[in-house]
Design a protein around this motif. Structure first.
Motif, mmCIF file in Angstrom:
data_model
loop_
_atom_site.group_PDB
_atom_site.id
_atom_site.type_symbol
_atom_site.label_atom_id
_atom_site.label_comp_id
_atom_site.label_asym_id
_atom_site.label_seq_id
_atom_site.Cartn_x
_atom_site.Cartn_y
_atom_site.Cartn_z
ATOM 1 N N THR A 1 2.843 -7.916 -61.745
ATOM 2 C CA THR A 1 1.813 -7.303 -62.724
ATOM 3 C C THR A 1 1.292 -8.354 -63.539
ATOM 4 O O THR A 1 1.934 -9.408 -63.689
ATOM 5 N N GLU A 2 0.253 -8.046 -64.140
ATOM 6 C CA GLU A 2 -0.378 -8.922 -65.295
ATOM 7 C C GLU A 2 0.449 -8.660 -66.500
ATOM 8 O O GLU A 2 1.099 -7.906 -66.519
ATOM 9 N N ASN A 3 0.353 -9.741 -67.369
ATOM 10 C CA ASN A 3 1.073 -9.784 -68.640
ATOM 11 C C ASN A 3 0.312 -9.043 -69.587
ATOM 12 O O ASN A 3 1.029 -8.230 -70.692
ATOM 13 N N SER A 4 -0.977 -8.778 -69.461
ATOM 14 C CA SER A 4 -1.709 -8.193 -70.387
ATOM 15 C C SER A 4 -1.834 -6.705 -69.997
ATOM 16 O O SER A 4 -1.491 -6.092 -68.912
ATOM 17 N N GLY A 5 -2.566 -6.013 -70.899
ATOM 18 C CA GLY A 5 -2.967 -4.241 -70.444
ATOM 19 C C GLY A 5 -2.489 -3.489 -71.704
ATOM 20 O O GLY A 5 -1.815 -3.954 -72.659
ATOM 21 N N LYS A 6 -2.775 -2.135 -71.644
ATOM 22 C CA LYS A 6 -2.481 -1.302 -72.388
ATOM 23 C C LYS A 6 -2.742 0.204 -71.975
ATOM 24 O O LYS A 6 -3.262 0.340 -70.772
ATOM 25 N N ALA A 7 -2.141 1.101 -72.869
ATOM 26 C CA ALA A 7 -2.184 2.491 -72.235
ATOM 27 C C ALA A 7 -2.251 3.177 -73.574
ATOM 28 O O ALA A 7 -1.990 2.832 -74.551
ATOM 29 N N ARG B 1 -0.445 -4.318 -66.761
ATOM 30 C CA ARG B 1 0.915 -4.107 -66.582
ATOM 31 C C ARG B 1 1.326 -2.410 -67.033
ATOM 32 O O ARG B 1 2.357 -2.232 -66.341
ATOM 33 N N PHE B 2 0.840 -1.926 -67.462
ATOM 34 C CA PHE B 2 1.061 -0.492 -67.812
ATOM 35 C C PHE B 2 0.580 0.463 -66.821
ATOM 36 O O PHE B 2 0.713 1.596 -66.833
ATOM 37 N N ALA B 3 -0.375 -0.003 -65.905
ATOM 38 C CA ALA B 3 -0.887 0.774 -64.948
ATOM 39 C C ALA B 3 -0.123 1.215 -63.862
ATOM 40 O O ALA B 3 0.008 2.533 -63.387
ATOM 41 N N PRO B 4 0.671 0.512 -63.157
ATOM 42 C CA PRO B 4 1.585 0.948 -61.736
ATOM 43 C C PRO B 4 2.506 1.886 -62.257
ATOM 44 O O PRO B 4 3.461 1.738 -62.860
ATOM 45 N N GLY B 5 2.275 3.168 -61.537
ATOM 46 C CA GLY B 5 3.461 4.210 -62.022
ATOM 47 C C GLY B 5 3.339 4.468 -63.194
ATOM 48 O O GLY B 5 4.328 5.602 -63.420
ATOM 49 N N ILE C 1 10.582 22.913 -64.220
ATOM 50 C CA ILE C 1 10.755 21.699 -63.005
ATOM 51 C C ILE C 1 9.545 21.283 -62.615
ATOM 52 O O ILE C 1 8.519 21.661 -62.468
ATOM 53 N N GLN C 2 9.738 19.748 -62.499
ATOM 54 C CA GLN C 2 8.576 19.157 -62.067
ATOM 55 C C GLN C 2 8.851 18.190 -60.837
ATOM 56 O O GLN C 2 9.957 17.876 -60.716
ATOM 57 N N THR C 3 8.128 18.436 -59.668
ATOM 58 C CA THR C 3 8.229 17.545 -58.463
ATOM 59 C C THR C 3 8.030 15.943 -58.710
ATOM 60 O O THR C 3 7.449 15.738 -59.644
ATOM 61 N N LEU C 4 8.577 15.286 -57.779
ATOM 62 C CA LEU C 4 8.401 13.858 -57.958
ATOM 63 C C LEU C 4 7.667 13.145 -56.632
ATOM 64 O O LEU C 4 8.314 12.481 -56.026
ATOM 65 N N PRO C 5 6.491 13.444 -56.607
ATOM 66 C CA PRO C 5 5.494 12.882 -55.459
ATOM 67 C C PRO C 5 5.255 11.316 -55.658
ATOM 68 O O PRO C 5 5.684 10.810 -56.995
ATOM 69 N N ASN C 6 5.198 10.373 -54.730
ATOM 70 C CA ASN C 6 4.966 9.024 -54.909
ATOM 71 C C ASN C 6 3.977 8.805 -56.205
ATOM 72 O O ASN C 6 2.736 9.744 -56.441
ATOM 73 N N ASP C 7 4.180 7.740 -56.898
ATOM 74 C CA ASP C 7 3.393 7.334 -57.864
ATOM 75 C C ASP C 7 2.208 6.796 -57.845
ATOM 76 O O ASP C 7 1.272 6.548 -58.701
ATOM 77 N N ARG C 8 2.002 6.303 -56.817
ATOM 78 C CA ARG C 8 0.562 5.575 -56.027
ATOM 79 C C ARG C 8 0.504 4.407 -57.049
ATOM 80 O O ARG C 8 -0.735 4.004 -57.356
ATOM 81 N N GLU D 1 -4.549 -1.661 -60.696
ATOM 82 C CA GLU D 1 -5.021 -2.269 -62.075
ATOM 83 C C GLU D 1 -5.302 -1.213 -63.297
ATOM 84 O O GLU D 1 -5.463 -1.880 -64.261
ATOM 85 N N ARG D 2 -5.541 -0.125 -62.608
ATOM 86 C CA ARG D 2 -6.084 0.794 -63.643
ATOM 87 C C ARG D 2 -5.408 2.340 -63.201
ATOM 88 O O ARG D 2 -5.628 2.565 -62.070
ATOM 89 N N THR D 3 -5.131 3.192 -64.182
ATOM 90 C CA THR D 3 -4.790 4.451 -63.771
ATOM 91 C C THR D 3 -5.325 5.330 -64.855
ATOM 92 O O THR D 3 -5.384 5.072 -66.118
#
Length: 508
Positions: A73-79, A144-148, A484-491, A44-46
């Motif tokens: 995910t929720e419809n609301s949110g912001k980043a 909705r902006f938090a996951p990944g 180069i950037q690696t791609l680990p799990n986005d949690r 819910e938060r990143t």
């Protein structure tokens, strides 16, 4: 009040507590069913932290923010991304960060504050800045902006120390970081960037380990990073020792920080060195460019035991052993290197390190050089965690992007989605099978009608663990700039136990 009344109130209170209680016990003697398996739910938060991009007056930096579409995910949110205060020379954190202005649709921003306002999950948004005044950024996303949520910082420097292409993924705050591959040599200018997102000051130690062990110095102890501020620390000011290869350990005594190393070379360009994966017995370093002219492995074991590692390259045809570098002996507490040369020999490759006998935790990174003579450029590949459920790479273009996928242990099926473009285009998806022990530079999909940049989201569908990295390339004045950037799990997902009401506890 009568005892019976108190008992009734107590029982009522207990009932309310128990009906909201998750029953985690195993099956009872009466044959009651076990709790259901945990459900994966979106976070819910990143929070993300971006280091100050450059100290060069001729630097041009772009930022790309992207959140993959996540179900439930929720419809609301912001980043949002806000500038951190730049720590002043006297350590008070009172230097000015400047004022920024909002732009539309990722347009040009002022140098001091690139403002990114995400549109919606599934669509990247970009911002840019120029010069040496760009601050570190502190970002938060919820709903909705938090996951990944992913933010990429990419800088082009036309000339001077560190010239070329530099890129880094903005990272979460933590308390412990390892950076094998740093340096205090005469040709290198390496900074550890520390950013504190919290309301109170953080206290940090920076330890340096060379080829002969720990480099004693009190100058890296008890460093204060003020609240909501960023502090760059020049490694060569912490010691008089000039060593080509160091392992840097950043540990936080109080609070938490984001940490990245900016490694700038006077002759061979430079890049950001991201923190390596946590110490482990088996490590994977994915996506060595097929045209790499020189590859150096830097390894370190923080424990009290030496480590003996088997060195193998996961090529398109399978696992092979580099001639002359079959194994690596890593002495405890000492930085160890191995020059692998042009190890990929024109093919995609990933380095796989496994214990020859007993497992000893190790951290490792690769220093990768492309080009020759005065046309050299440098990037780094730290050991990384697998993609897992999902990982995302932002700031890709229709040309100059390479996605490397490695399946060192078992065959895996992978789904890759190219998002809509930042200025237009339609997302598209393609599925790949990566054979056991191999690395492939996959011909990933490009959004139809692409305008602007786009994100690549990698998902493991089935099979063994997948490791990935993304290479950005851009040639300027004949110099093959790359990062180069690696791609680990986005949690972006978290396991949440499924709960049930258990009234039987009232009868116990």
């Amino acid at each position: 009040m009568k005892r019976t009344t108190l008992s009734l109130i107590a029982a009522t209170t207990a009932l309310g507590a128990v009906t909201a209680f998750a029953a985690f016990d195993g099956p009872s003697a009466s044959g009651a069913a076990a709790p259901k398996a945990a459900a994966n739910l979106p976070v819910e938060r990143t929070s993300l932290l971006c280091p100050a991009p450059s100290m060069s007056d001729i630097a041009d930096t772009s930022y790309t923010s992207f959140t993959p579409v996540t179900q439930s995910t929720e419809n609301s949110g912001k980043a949002q991304l806000q500038p951190a205060a730049a720590d002043s020379a006297d350590g008070t954190g009172n230097s000015q960060t400047g004022k920024g202005s909002k732009g539309s649709k990722g347009g040009k921003k002022t140098a001091a504050q690139p403002v990114i306002t995400p549109k919606a999950p599934g669509t990247p948004v970009t911002g840019d800045t120029s010069g040496a005044d760009g601050p570190a950024l502190i970002g938060t996303a919820d709903g909705r902006f938090a996951p990944g949520w992913t933010v990429q910082e990419t800088t082009k420097v036309a000339a001077g120390t560190g010239r070329g292409l530099q890129g880094v993924d903005c990272t979460a705050a933590d308390t412990d970081f390892w950076f094998p591959g740093a340096s205090t040599s005469a040709d290198r200018t390496d900074y550890v960037h520390l950013t504190n997102p919290d309301d109170s000051a953080a206290v940090v130690d920076i330890e340096l380990y060379g080829k002969d062990g720990a480099i004693k110095s009190s100058l890296g102890e008890n460093l204060t990073v003020p609240a909501h501020a960023s502090k760059p620390v020049l490694l060569s000011t912490l010691t008089d020792a000039r060593q080509a290869d160091l392992t840097v350990h950043v540990s936080v005594r109080s609070g938490r920080v984001g940490a990245s190393v900016q490694a700038l070379d006077a002759k061979a360009g430079g890049d950001w060195l991201a923190a390596a994966a946590d110490p482990a017995g088996t490590l994977v370093l994915p996506g060595i460019p097929k045209d790499a002219t020189d590859v150096r492995l830097i390894a370190f074991t923080p424990g009290g035991d030496d480590a003996d590692l088997k060195v193998r390259l996961a090529s398109p045809s399978g696992l092979i052993t580099p001639a002359g570098n079959e194994t690596l002996h890593v002495k405890s507490g000492m930085t160890t290197t191995a020059d692998l040369g042009a190890v990929t020999r024109g093919e995609a490759g990933s380095l796989v390190l496994t214990p020859t006998d007993r497992s000893v935790p190790v951290v490792a990174a690769l220093r990768v050089v492309r080009g020759k003579g005065d046309q050299q450029e440098t990037a780094f590949i730290p050991a990384t965690a697998p993609v897992g459920t999902r990982a995302t790479s932002a700031d890709n273009s229709d040309k100059g992007t390479t996605l490397a996928l490695a399946a060192p242990l078992a065959t895996a099926t992978v789904r890759v989605t190219a998002s809509a473009g930042s200025d237009g285009g339609t997302a598209t998806t393609k599925t790949y099978t990566i054979k056991s022990g191999t690395t492939e530079n996959v011909p990933f999909p490009v959004p139809s009608g692409l305008k602007g940049t786009y994100a690549l989201t990698v998902e493991t569908v089935s099979g063994g663990p997948v490791y990935a990295s993304r290479t950005l390339s851009a040639t300027a004045s004949g110099v093959p700039g790359f990062t180069i950037q690696t791609l680990p799990n986005d949690r972006g997902m978290v396991a949440v136990p499924k709960t049930t009401e258990d009234l039987s506890v009232l009868q116990k």
